[in-house]
Design a protein around this motif. Structure first.
Motif, PDB file in Angstrom:
ATOM      1  N   ASN A 199      30.353   8.586  19.918  1.00 20.89           N
ATOM      2  CA  ASN A 199      31.142   9.606  19.749  1.00 20.89           C
ATOM      3  C   ASN A 199      32.735   9.786  19.690  1.00 20.89           C
ATOM      4  O   ASN A 199      33.138  10.360  19.231  1.00 20.89           O
ATOM      5  CB  ASN A 199      31.369   9.393  21.773  1.00 20.89           C
ATOM      6  CG  ASN A 199      30.057   9.826  22.239  1.00 20.89           C
ATOM      7  OD1 ASN A 199      28.845  10.432  22.244  1.00 20.89           O
ATOM      8  ND2 ASN A 199      29.515   9.579  24.149  1.00 20.89           N
ATOM      9  N   GLU A 200      33.010   8.518  19.857  1.00 21.21           N
ATOM     10  CA  GLU A 200      34.298   8.325  19.122  1.00 21.21           C
ATOM     11  C   GLU A 200      33.955   7.285  17.952  1.00 21.21           C
ATOM     12  O   GLU A 200      33.505   6.209  18.530  1.00 21.21           O
ATOM     13  CB  GLU A 200      35.506   8.383  20.205  1.00 21.21           C
ATOM     14  CG  GLU A 200      35.506   8.808  21.178  1.00 21.21           C
ATOM     15  CD  GLU A 200      37.004   8.303  22.167  1.00 21.21           C
ATOM     16  OE1 GLU A 200      36.464   7.278  22.256  1.00 21.21           O
ATOM     17  OE2 GLU A 200      37.683   9.685  22.099  1.00 21.21           O
ATOM     18  N   TYR A 201      34.737   7.731  17.031  1.00 18.76           N
ATOM     19  CA  TYR A 201      34.902   6.361  15.598  1.00 18.76           C
ATOM     20  C   TYR A 201      36.478   7.115  15.233  1.00 18.76           C
ATOM     21  O   TYR A 201      37.031   7.784  15.444  1.00 18.76           O
ATOM     22  CB  TYR A 201      33.492   6.926  14.754  1.00 18.76           C
ATOM     23  CG  TYR A 201      33.461   8.722  14.312  1.00 18.76           C
ATOM     24  CD1 TYR A 201      34.156   8.538  12.873  1.00 18.76           C
ATOM     25  CD2 TYR A 201      33.342   9.249  15.499  1.00 18.76           C
ATOM     26  CE1 TYR A 201      34.223   9.869  12.597  1.00 18.76           C
ATOM     27  CE2 TYR A 201      33.299  10.555  14.387  1.00 18.76           C
ATOM     28  CZ  TYR A 201      34.012  11.486  13.051  1.00 18.76           C
ATOM     29  OH  TYR A 201      34.019  12.496  13.289  1.00 18.76           O
ATOM     30  N   ALA A 202      36.154   5.929  13.748  1.00 19.52           N
ATOM     31  CA  ALA A 202      37.388   5.606  12.436  1.00 19.52           C
ATOM     32  C   ALA A 202      37.025   5.523  11.719  1.00 19.52           C
ATOM     33  O   ALA A 202      35.329   5.823  11.517  1.00 19.52           O
ATOM     34  CB  ALA A 202      38.474   4.661  13.052  1.00 19.52           C
ATOM     35  N   ILE A 203      37.378   5.598  10.799  1.00 24.35           N
ATOM     36  CA  ILE A 203      36.899   5.813   9.353  1.00 24.35           C
ATOM     37  C   ILE A 203      37.960   4.715   8.232  1.00 24.35           C
ATOM     38  O   ILE A 203      38.869   4.773   8.405  1.00 24.35           O
ATOM     39  CB  ILE A 203      37.257   7.136   8.500  1.00 24.35           C
ATOM     40  CG1 ILE A 203      36.524   8.403   9.300  1.00 24.35           C
ATOM     41  CG2 ILE A 203      36.946   7.023   7.013  1.00 24.35           C
ATOM     42  CD1 ILE A 203      36.762   9.631   9.023  1.00 24.35           C
ATOM     43  N   SER A 230      38.243  -5.626  16.350  1.00 24.33           N
ATOM     44  CA  SER A 230      38.981  -4.319  16.729  1.00 24.33           C
ATOM     45  C   SER A 230      37.882  -3.233  18.098  1.00 24.33           C
ATOM     46  O   SER A 230      37.890  -3.410  19.108  1.00 24.33           O
ATOM     47  CB  SER A 230      39.117  -3.809  16.459  1.00 24.33           C
ATOM     48  OG  SER A 230      37.548  -2.607  15.331  1.00 24.33           O
ATOM     49  N   ASN A 231      36.489  -4.251  17.521  1.00 18.60           N
ATOM     50  CA  ASN A 231      35.889  -3.347  18.397  1.00 18.60           C
ATOM     51  C   ASN A 231      35.270  -2.491  18.421  1.00 18.60           C
ATOM     52  O   ASN A 231      34.985  -1.945  19.568  1.00 18.60           O
ATOM     53  CB  ASN A 231      35.278  -4.510  20.150  1.00 18.60           C
ATOM     54  CG  ASN A 231      34.155  -4.282  20.160  1.00 18.60           C
ATOM     55  OD1 ASN A 231      32.455  -4.411  19.785  1.00 18.60           O
ATOM     56  ND2 ASN A 231      34.119  -4.039  21.345  1.00 18.60           N
ATOM     57  N   ASP A 232      35.951  -0.813  17.541  1.00 16.90           N
ATOM     58  CA  ASP A 232      35.655   0.641  17.784  1.00 16.90           C
ATOM     59  C   ASP A 232      34.490   0.472  17.021  1.00 16.90           C
ATOM     60  O   ASP A 232      34.331  -0.295  16.580  1.00 16.90           O
ATOM     61  CB  ASP A 232      36.897   0.813  16.886  1.00 16.90           C
ATOM     62  CG  ASP A 232      38.332   0.499  17.899  1.00 16.90           C
ATOM     63  OD1 ASP A 232      38.053   0.763  18.893  1.00 16.90           O
ATOM     64  OD2 ASP A 232      39.371  -0.288  17.751  1.00 16.90           O
ATOM     65  N   LEU A 276      36.484  13.246   9.050  1.00 16.77           N
ATOM     66  CA  LEU A 276      38.500  13.209   9.784  1.00 16.77           C
ATOM     67  C   LEU A 276      38.493  13.955  10.681  1.00 16.77           C
ATOM     68  O   LEU A 276      39.683  12.888  11.507  1.00 16.77           O
ATOM     69  CB  LEU A 276      38.866  12.442   8.267  1.00 16.77           C
ATOM     70  CG  LEU A 276      40.304  12.620   8.334  1.00 16.77           C
ATOM     71  CD1 LEU A 276      40.575  11.571   8.840  1.00 16.77           C
ATOM     72  CD2 LEU A 276      40.795  13.728   6.510  1.00 16.77           C
ATOM     73  N   LYS A 277      38.896  14.844  10.056  1.00 23.98           N
ATOM     74  CA  LYS A 277      39.660  15.544  11.634  1.00 23.98           C
ATOM     75  C   LYS A 277      39.038  15.752  13.251  1.00 23.98           C
ATOM     76  O   LYS A 277      39.900  15.850  13.609  1.00 23.98           O
ATOM     77  CB  LYS A 277      38.759  17.595  11.128  1.00 23.98           C
ATOM     78  CG  LYS A 277      39.440  18.531  12.130  1.00 23.98           C
ATOM     79  CD  LYS A 277      39.746  19.721  11.426  1.00 23.98           C
ATOM     80  CE  LYS A 277      40.461  20.758  12.439  1.00 23.98           C
ATOM     81  NZ  LYS A 277      39.419  22.135  11.729  1.00 23.98           N
ATOM     82  N   GLU A 278      37.337  14.932  13.529  1.00 22.63           N
ATOM     83  CA  GLU A 278      37.195  14.425  14.742  1.00 22.63           C
ATOM     84  C   GLU A 278      37.269  12.909  15.109  1.00 22.63           C
ATOM     85  O   GLU A 278      36.565  12.648  16.018  1.00 22.63           O
ATOM     86  CB  GLU A 278      36.353  14.587  14.564  1.00 22.63           C
ATOM     87  CG  GLU A 278      35.616  16.347  14.842  1.00 22.63           C
ATOM     88  CD  GLU A 278      36.234  17.780  15.966  1.00 22.63           C
ATOM     89  OE1 GLU A 278      36.477  17.132  16.743  1.00 22.63           O
ATOM     90  OE2 GLU A 278      36.549  18.356  15.706  1.00 22.63           O
ATOM     91  N   SER A 279      37.968  12.340  14.102  1.00 21.08           N
ATOM     92  CA  SER A 279      38.075  10.695  14.096  1.00 21.08           C
ATOM     93  C   SER A 279      39.644  10.065  14.636  1.00 21.08           C
ATOM     94  O   SER A 279      39.849  11.258  15.270  1.00 21.08           O
ATOM     95  CB  SER A 279      38.234  10.138  12.634  1.00 21.08           C
ATOM     96  OG  SER A 279      39.898  10.681  11.868  1.00 21.08           O
ATOM     97  N   ARG A 280      39.137   9.353  15.283  1.00 14.47           N
ATOM     98  CA  ARG A 280      40.307   8.437  16.430  1.00 14.47           C
ATOM     99  C   ARG A 280      41.936   8.401  15.128  1.00 14.47           C
ATOM    100  O   ARG A 280      42.510   8.195  15.105  1.00 14.47           O
ATOM    101  CB  ARG A 280      40.137   7.493  16.934  1.00 14.47           C
ATOM    102  CG  ARG A 280      38.740   8.090  18.325  1.00 14.47           C
ATOM    103  CD  ARG A 280      38.732   6.703  19.092  1.00 14.47           C
ATOM    104  NE  ARG A 280      39.186   5.824  20.029  1.00 14.47           N
ATOM    105  CZ  ARG A 280      39.280   5.117  20.273  1.00 14.47           C
ATOM    106  NH1 ARG A 280      38.414   3.976  20.551  1.00 14.47           N
ATOM    107  NH2 ARG A 280      40.636   4.923  21.320  1.00 14.47           N
ATOM    108  N   VAL A 295      47.331  16.133   7.484  1.00 12.05           N
ATOM    109  CA  VAL A 295      47.228  18.072   7.181  1.00 12.05           C
ATOM    110  C   VAL A 295      46.416  18.039   8.851  1.00 12.05           C
ATOM    111  O   VAL A 295      46.493  19.437   9.981  1.00 12.05           O
ATOM    112  CB  VAL A 295      45.971  18.746   6.247  1.00 12.05           C
ATOM    113  CG1 VAL A 295      45.631  19.765   6.728  1.00 12.05           C
ATOM    114  CG2 VAL A 295      46.446  18.377   5.440  1.00 12.05           C
ATOM    115  N   TYR A 296      45.335  17.607   8.846  1.00  9.72           N
ATOM    116  CA  TYR A 296      44.811  17.320  10.263  1.00  9.72           C
ATOM    117  C   TYR A 296      46.320  16.326  11.665  1.00  9.72           C
ATOM    118  O   TYR A 296      44.770  16.888  12.613  1.00  9.72           O
ATOM    119  CB  TYR A 296      43.435  16.425  10.258  1.00  9.72           C
ATOM    120  CG  TYR A 296      42.631  17.425   9.778  1.00  9.72           C
ATOM    121  CD1 TYR A 296      42.475  18.828   9.302  1.00  9.72           C
ATOM    122  CD2 TYR A 296      41.757  16.691   8.720  1.00  9.72           C
ATOM    123  CE1 TYR A 296      41.858  19.208   8.361  1.00  9.72           C
ATOM    124  CE2 TYR A 296      41.281  17.772   7.763  1.00  9.72           C
ATOM    125  CZ  TYR A 296      41.402  18.797   8.144  1.00  9.72           C
ATOM    126  OH  TYR A 296      40.425  19.841   7.525  1.00  9.72           O
ATOM    127  N   GLY A 297      46.770  15.882  11.677  1.00  4.94           N
ATOM    128  CA  GLY A 297      47.337  15.083  12.148  1.00  4.94           C
ATOM    129  C   GLY A 297      47.412  13.603  12.498  1.00  4.94           C
ATOM    130  O   GLY A 297      47.116  13.510  14.055  1.00  4.94           O
TER     131      GLY A 297
END
Length: 380
Positions: A199-203, A230-232, A276-280, A295-297
């Motif tokens: 549901n949530e993730y980083a890149i 980090s356990n993410d 990327l746009k939906e990542s944490r 660009v996506y903040g």
């Protein structure tokens, strides 16, 4: 009226995605005929054989050339590209060669064009790259005749390199065109395509720094240690094919089959932008953390020296710089997620493709001489 031939050279998944908007405009042109030379990482199985993406996008006049094998030295790949591209250019006889940014394939293209007395257009010159890419980008500028830069700051750097102001056009960064378009896939479509069930993730994207190769093992070990601790959830994308790639991939074996990590050799550019746009946040040393993330903040954790001096922290406030130290990385991971940022486009407004084709259709490049002269900068 017979169309003139414009030849684009692409060597990686990244540069192709970023110049695609320009290529689409050329393909529709009544004055230009599009040709594409595909080589580099596109041709490597370990990096996903991304030449298939070029064909899937429906482009015609595609020529594929293998310039390297896995773990080829960069200088060998450069030499092979010069040989292969030179032969192709000799046969095609294009009117213009277009190269992008700072990869060795682009340098080969600029060299071949200059030696064949064919005008070379360089996309995104005048920027700071870090690593050996810094030298490659500025060398390409000196071999190129026409410069399409992303902003006024880049224009000044190109002028400092002795290029005539008349040959420099500020059009913005082409990847922003795609980022701000309405053609990106939905996040559900992308997650289903790549079987990402977070549901949530980083890149994470971490490339070798070729000028610090002796420190790479310690650096990537610290990065992987921090990611695991980090356990993410993470979407991890393979590094580019520069020297040191094998060190990173060997360390990434620790991430394989981890329930919180999905790893990919390559991701289609539009799919990556949606992720990327939906990542944490995005973490590593990729330019995507400097350009696209702002660009996506999206919070961007910039690790090490690869992007040093490439951004102004007073303008791009979403970037958190950190050294390759596990404790520092873990601290910044927590800090970055506590902040929200407004989208900031320091590299264009999404209309670079329109500016590019307008210059081409008006044939403004015909006014630029093939013989170059160094233009001194008045520093008074």
């Amino acid at each position: 009226m017979k169309k003139r031939k414009m030849l684009f050279l692409t060597g990686t998944r990244a540069d192709y995605g970023k110049i695609k908007s320009l290529m689409k405009k050329v393909e529709k042109s009544q004055k230009w005929e599009l040709h594409i030379f595909v080589t580099g990482m596109h041709m490597l199985r370990k990096h996903g054989l991304t030449w298939k993406e070029v064909e899937k996008d429906g482009f015609q006049n595609i020529y594929k050339f293998v310039n390297q094998q896995e773990n080829s030295r960069m200088d060998v790949a450069l030499g092979n590209t010069i040989l292969g591209f030179s032969e192709y250019v000799h046969q095609l006889k294009p009117d213009l060669i277009v190269v992008y940014a700072d990869r060795l394939e682009a340098l080969a293209g600029a060299i071949v064009g200059a030696f064949h007395n064919i005008k070379v257009a360089h996309i995104e010159g005048g920027e700071v790259s870090g690593s050996i890419d810094e030298s490659i980008r500025h060398a390409i500028t000196k071999f190129s005749h026409i410069h399409f830069v992303s902003n006024e700051e880049a224009k000044k750097r190109v002028q400092q390199l002795g290029e005539s102001e008349d040959s420099i056009f500020v059009i913005g960064s082409p990847d922003v065109d795609i980022m701000l378009s309405d053609e990106l896939p939905s996040i559900d479509t992308v997650k289903n395509k790549y079987k990402i069930n977070f549901n949530e993730y980083a890149i994470l994207i971490y490339h070798p720094v070729t000028t610090e190769i002796e420190m790479l093992q310690n650096h990537i070990t610290a990065v992987v240690d921090a990611i695991l601790e980090s356990n993410d959830n993470y979407v991890v994308i393979y590094p580019n094919n520069d020297e040191g790639k094998s060190i990173i991939l060997k360390e990434y074996q620790r991430l394989e089959n981890h329930p919180k990590i999905k790893m990919f050799p390559s991701i289609r550019f539009e799919d990556f932008l949606t992720l990327l746009k939906e990542s944490r946040f995005i973490i590593g040393n990729s330019s995507a953390g400097i350009r696209e993330a702002s660009v996506y903040g999206i919070p961007a954790i910039d690790i090490g020296t690869r992007q040093k001096n490439r951004y102004n922290s007073n303008i791009l406030k979403n970037i958190f710089h950190v050294n390759e130290k596990k404790e520092e990385i873990l601290h910044v991971i927590q800090l970055a997620q506590k902040n929200k940022f407004e989208p900031t486009s320091y590299f264009g407004d999404g209309k670079s493709d329109e500016r590019f084709i307008e210059i081409m259709e008006k044939e403004l490049i015909d006014q630029i001489r093939i013989q170059k002269y160094f233009v001194d900068v008045d520093f008074r």
